[in-house]
Design a protein around this motif. Sequence first.
Motif, PDB file in Angstrom:
ATOM      1  N   ILE A   3       0.850  -1.220  -0.007  1.00  0.00           N
ATOM      2  CA  ILE A   3      -0.112  -0.101  -0.025  1.00  0.00           C
ATOM      3  C   ILE A   3       0.898   1.235  -0.110  1.00  0.00           C
ATOM      4  CG2 ILE A   3      -1.742   1.425   1.401  1.00  0.00           C
ATOM      5  CD1 ILE A   3      -2.991  -1.368   2.097  1.00  0.00           C
ATOM      6  N   ALA A   4       0.657   2.013  -0.956  1.00  0.00           N
ATOM      7  CA  ALA A   4       1.226   3.337  -1.067  1.00  0.00           C
ATOM      8  C   ALA A   4       0.398   4.402  -0.736  1.00  0.00           C
ATOM      9  CB  ALA A   4       1.788   3.740  -2.241  1.00  0.00           C
ATOM     10  N   ASP A   5       0.797   5.550   0.075  1.00  0.00           N
ATOM     11  CA  ASP A   5      -0.067   6.669   0.645  1.00  0.00           C
ATOM     12  C   ASP A   5      -0.054   7.651  -0.273  1.00  0.00           C
ATOM     13  OD1 ASP A   5       1.989   7.926   1.658  1.00  0.00           O
ATOM     14  OD2 ASP A   5       1.675   7.639   3.578  1.00  0.00           O
ATOM     15  N   LYS A   6      -0.846   8.834  -0.282  1.00  0.00           N
ATOM     16  CA  LYS A   6      -0.935  10.091  -0.947  1.00  0.00           C
ATOM     17  C   LYS A   6       0.648  10.575  -1.284  1.00  0.00           C
ATOM     18  CE  LYS A   6      -3.337  14.314  -1.756  1.00  0.00           C
ATOM     19  NZ  LYS A   6      -4.336  15.209  -0.845  1.00  0.00           N
ATOM     20  N   ARG A   7       1.310  10.725  -0.180  1.00  0.00           N
ATOM     21  CA  ARG A   7       2.668  11.086  -0.276  1.00  0.00           C
ATOM     22  C   ARG A   7       3.577  10.220  -1.034  1.00  0.00           C
ATOM     23  NH1 ARG A   7       4.749  10.704   5.497  1.00  0.00           N
ATOM     24  NH2 ARG A   7       5.647   8.506   4.591  1.00  0.00           N
ATOM     25  N   ASP A   8       3.604   8.829  -0.880  1.00  0.00           N
ATOM     26  CA  ASP A   8       4.235   8.123  -1.705  1.00  0.00           C
ATOM     27  C   ASP A   8       3.895   8.312  -3.085  1.00  0.00           C
ATOM     28  OD1 ASP A   8       5.389   6.612   0.628  1.00  0.00           O
ATOM     29  OD2 ASP A   8       3.451   5.382   0.823  1.00  0.00           O
ATOM     30  N   TYR A   9       2.718   8.258  -3.503  1.00  0.00           N
ATOM     31  CA  TYR A   9       2.310   8.552  -4.838  1.00  0.00           C
ATOM     32  C   TYR A   9       2.879   9.866  -5.433  1.00  0.00           C
ATOM     33  CZ  TYR A   9      -1.035   4.611  -4.821  1.00  0.00           C
ATOM     34  OH  TYR A   9      -1.744   3.583  -4.832  1.00  0.00           O
ATOM     35  N   ARG A  10       3.009  10.857  -4.690  1.00  0.00           N
ATOM     36  CA  ARG A  10       3.455  12.132  -5.207  1.00  0.00           C
ATOM     37  C   ARG A  10       5.078  12.001  -5.464  1.00  0.00           C
ATOM     38  NH1 ARG A  10       2.054  17.988  -3.904  1.00  0.00           N
ATOM     39  NH2 ARG A  10       3.845  19.235  -4.792  1.00  0.00           N
ATOM     40  N   LYS A  11       5.615  11.177  -4.359  1.00  0.00           N
ATOM     41  CA  LYS A  11       7.030  11.061  -4.464  1.00  0.00           C
ATOM     42  C   LYS A  11       7.458  10.206  -5.686  1.00  0.00           C
ATOM     43  CE  LYS A  11       8.959   9.029  -1.083  1.00  0.00           C
ATOM     44  NZ  LYS A  11       9.631   8.704   0.246  1.00  0.00           N
ATOM     45  N   GLY A  12       6.750   9.184  -5.903  1.00  0.00           N
ATOM     46  CA  GLY A  12       6.954   8.425  -7.017  1.00  0.00           C
ATOM     47  C   GLY A  12       6.739   9.080  -8.385  1.00  0.00           C
ATOM     48  N   TYR A  13       5.701   9.998  -8.596  1.00  0.00           N
ATOM     49  CA  TYR A  13       5.610  10.788  -9.692  1.00  0.00           C
ATOM     50  C   TYR A  13       6.522  11.700  -9.897  1.00  0.00           C
ATOM     51  CZ  TYR A  13       4.227  14.959 -12.443  1.00  0.00           C
ATOM     52  OH  TYR A  13       4.424  16.197 -12.993  1.00  0.00           O
ATOM     53  N   GLU A  14       7.090  12.405  -8.860  1.00  0.00           N
ATOM     54  CA  GLU A  14       8.172  13.495  -8.995  1.00  0.00           C
ATOM     55  C   GLU A  14       9.522  12.761  -9.391  1.00  0.00           C
ATOM     56  OE1 GLU A  14       7.824  15.307  -5.025  1.00  0.00           O
ATOM     57  OE2 GLU A  14       6.448  16.820  -5.920  1.00  0.00           O
ATOM     58  N   LYS A  15       9.910  11.519  -8.751  1.00  0.00           N
ATOM     59  CA  LYS A  15      10.983  10.862  -8.845  1.00  0.00           C
ATOM     60  C   LYS A  15      11.249  10.469 -10.393  1.00  0.00           C
ATOM     61  CE  LYS A  15      13.245  11.362  -4.676  1.00  0.00           C
ATOM     62  NZ  LYS A  15      14.436  12.079  -4.596  1.00  0.00           N
ATOM     63  N   HIS A  16      10.187   9.721 -10.779  1.00  0.00           N
ATOM     64  CA  HIS A  16      10.023   8.819 -11.969  1.00  0.00           C
ATOM     65  C   HIS A  16      10.135  10.029 -13.255  1.00  0.00           C
ATOM     66  CE1 HIS A  16      10.081   5.113 -10.348  1.00  0.00           C
ATOM     67  NE2 HIS A  16       8.730   5.059 -10.033  1.00  0.00           N
ATOM     68  N   TYR A  17       9.322  11.209 -12.818  1.00  0.00           N
ATOM     69  CA  TYR A  17       9.580  12.209 -14.012  1.00  0.00           C
ATOM     70  C   TYR A  17      10.632  12.917 -14.160  1.00  0.00           C
ATOM     71  CZ  TYR A  17       7.102  15.752 -17.035  1.00  0.00           C
ATOM     72  OH  TYR A  17       6.830  16.357 -18.142  1.00  0.00           O
ATOM     73  N   GLN A  18      11.371  13.111 -13.162  1.00  0.00           N
ATOM     74  CA  GLN A  18      12.629  13.699 -12.961  1.00  0.00           C
ATOM     75  C   GLN A  18      13.631  13.107 -13.931  1.00  0.00           C
ATOM     76  OE1 GLN A  18      13.774  14.266  -8.914  1.00  0.00           O
ATOM     77  NE2 GLN A  18      12.824  16.065  -8.700  1.00  0.00           N
ATOM     78  N   SER A  19      13.739  11.637 -13.535  1.00  0.00           N
ATOM     79  CA  SER A  19      14.484  10.704 -14.238  1.00  0.00           C
ATOM     80  C   SER A  19      14.137  10.632 -15.777  1.00  0.00           C
ATOM     81  CB  SER A  19      14.587   9.269 -13.765  1.00  0.00           C
ATOM     82  OG  SER A  19      14.818   9.161 -12.480  1.00  0.00           O
ATOM     83  N   TYR A  20      12.881  10.606 -16.045  1.00  0.00           N
ATOM     84  CA  TYR A  20      12.212  10.646 -17.424  1.00  0.00           C
ATOM     85  C   TYR A  20      12.831  11.756 -18.271  1.00  0.00           C
ATOM     86  CZ  TYR A  20       9.549  11.842 -21.505  1.00  0.00           C
ATOM     87  OH  TYR A  20       9.041  12.105 -22.654  1.00  0.00           O
ATOM     88  N   ARG A  21      12.806  13.043 -17.536  1.00  0.00           N
ATOM     89  CA  ARG A  21      12.917  14.130 -18.241  1.00  0.00           C
ATOM     90  C   ARG A  21      14.669  14.054 -18.670  1.00  0.00           C
ATOM     91  NH1 ARG A  21       9.742  19.243 -17.873  1.00  0.00           N
ATOM     92  NH2 ARG A  21      11.934  20.141 -17.751  1.00  0.00           N
TER      93      ARG A  21
END
Length: 148
Positions: A3-21
């Motif tokens: 289970i991931a919480d709201k904070r985890d989802y945000r962090k996952g979005y940000e980290k993966h998007y930074q790496s993608y960019r």
Amino acid sequence: MLIADKRDYRKGYEKHYQSYRRLKGENADINSRRLLLVYSVECGLKYKLLDKWNEKNPRKILEGTDDKKRDILKSHNLERILKELGQQGNFKFPRLKTVHKGIVDPESYHQFYRYCIETQEKQLDKEEKIEASLNDIACWIKEGMRRQ
């Protein structure tokens, strides 16, 4: 199931998007960068779902009685999640055909890029449209996060 919480989802979005960019800027590792983008978008959309539902911890949803919310939160179906967020039809998702005669839709993009499956024919234009649509969604998510 983890289970991931709201904070985890945000962090996952940000980290993966930074790496993608970073990978996009280097024009490197196309499948890997697109996989990161898919997961970034999925994390960001699930963050937005929890925000819409006023829920920080999804355990109540995942263990609750609202089957629709639970199924959406557990889903990889980006179109279904976007529909729940009122964004149905705002982003276009081309379908691809694999060399194995399978159809790649928004629910299976993560598998397509994770396994580096080839398409039947060179469908580079469709793959570029997928990446562009996913990036548009990532930008939309980012803008919404800035307002909070």
